[in-house]
Design a protein around this motif. Structure first.
Motif, short mmCIF file in Angstrom:
data_model
loop_
_atom_site.label_atom_id
_atom_site.label_comp_id
_atom_site.label_asym_id
_atom_site.label_seq_id
_atom_site.Cartn_x
_atom_site.Cartn_y
_atom_site.Cartn_z
N ALA A 20 0.84 -1.21 0.00
CA ALA A 20 0.00 0.00 0.00
C ALA A 20 0.87 1.25 0.00
O ALA A 20 0.62 2.19 -0.77
CB ALA A 20 -0.94 0.00 1.20
N CYS A 21 1.91 1.28 0.82
CA CYS A 21 2.80 2.45 0.85
C CYS A 21 3.56 2.60 -0.47
O CYS A 21 3.79 3.72 -0.92
CB CYS A 21 3.78 2.36 2.02
N TYR A 51 -9.84 6.73 4.78
CA TYR A 51 -9.57 5.40 4.26
C TYR A 51 -9.71 4.40 5.41
O TYR A 51 -9.25 4.67 6.52
CB TYR A 51 -8.14 5.39 3.69
N GLN A 52 -10.32 3.29 5.15
CA GLN A 52 -10.39 2.22 6.15
C GLN A 52 -9.28 1.23 5.84
O GLN A 52 -9.22 0.65 4.75
CB GLN A 52 -11.73 1.52 6.15
N THR A 53 -8.36 1.06 6.78
CA THR A 53 -7.21 0.19 6.59
C THR A 53 -7.64 -1.27 6.58
O THR A 53 -8.74 -1.60 7.07
CB THR A 53 -6.16 0.40 7.70
N SER A 55 -6.83 -3.48 8.52
CA SER A 55 -7.08 -3.91 9.90
C SER A 55 -8.38 -3.38 10.45
O SER A 55 -8.77 -3.71 11.57
CB SER A 55 -5.92 -3.46 10.79
N THR A 58 -9.71 3.52 10.92
CA THR A 58 -9.97 4.65 10.04
C THR A 58 -8.75 5.55 10.02
O THR A 58 -8.22 5.91 11.06
CB THR A 58 -11.20 5.44 10.52
N SER A 59 -8.31 5.90 8.83
CA SER A 59 -7.14 6.75 8.64
C SER A 59 -7.56 7.93 7.76
O SER A 59 -8.12 7.73 6.69
CB SER A 59 -6.02 5.95 7.96
N HIS A 61 -6.28 11.06 5.62
CA HIS A 61 -5.08 11.53 4.94
C HIS A 61 -5.25 12.98 4.51
O HIS A 61 -6.32 13.37 4.04
CB HIS A 61 -4.79 10.66 3.72
N ASN A 73 -1.07 11.79 7.73
CA ASN A 73 -2.36 11.16 8.02
C ASN A 73 -2.48 10.97 9.52
O ASN A 73 -1.48 10.98 10.25
CB ASN A 73 -2.54 9.83 7.27
N ASN A 75 -4.50 8.38 12.32
CA ASN A 75 -5.11 7.06 12.38
C ASN A 75 -5.72 6.90 13.77
O ASN A 75 -5.07 7.21 14.77
CB ASN A 75 -4.05 5.99 12.12
#
Length: 135
Positions: A20-21, A51-53, A55, A58-59, A61, A73, A75
């Motif tokens: 993802a990164c 964005y929902q990671t 895991s 919620t993050s 950005h 971001n 988290n």
């Protein structure tokens, strides 16, 4: 858009090599610096998205609203902190990463420095907090 970090010292930086990164940075990894949200002052317009990671966290950005470079971001799993993209620092040339995470997904041509902690996946929370200076 500009930002200012209170304290005057470069924050501790870690590199994340997860897929993802890699995708989000359009590069081989990201350089991220956990900083207290209260020590980060932003001037100028930001564009944000949530964005929902994988895991389930919620993050949110934030990017420069003019050039759309991601700046940081927040988290929900790290309340009170922002993960600053260290490449946006004026002194980014002076960064010396304190750790590398998700090295199981790193590009094969990336050579990690000896003596710097590296983790196949995420670092254990206690160790990650110690390495990055989180309290």
């Amino acid at each position: 858009m500009r930002y200012l970090l209170a304290g005057g010292e470069l924050p501790r930086v870690y590199c994340c090599h997860c897929r993802a990164c890699q995708s989000w940075s359009s590069s081989a990894f990201t350089e991220q610096a956990p900083v207290r949200e209260s020590e980060l002052t932003v001037s100028g317009a930001l564009a944000t998205f949530t964005y929902q990671t994988p895991s389930g966290a919620t993050s949110t950005h934030s990017a420069c609203a003019k050039c759309f470079s991601r700046v940081f971001n927040v988290n929900e799993r790290l309340p009170g902190y922002a993960l600053l993209r260290a490449g946006t620092l004026d002194d980014s040339h002076a960064i010396v990463p304190v750790a590398h995470i998700w090295t199981s997904a790193k590009q094969p041509w990336v050579v990690l420095p000896e003596g710097v902690p590296a983790f196949d996946e995420g670092a254990p929370q206690d160790e990650f907090r110690k390495l990055t200076g989180l309290e």
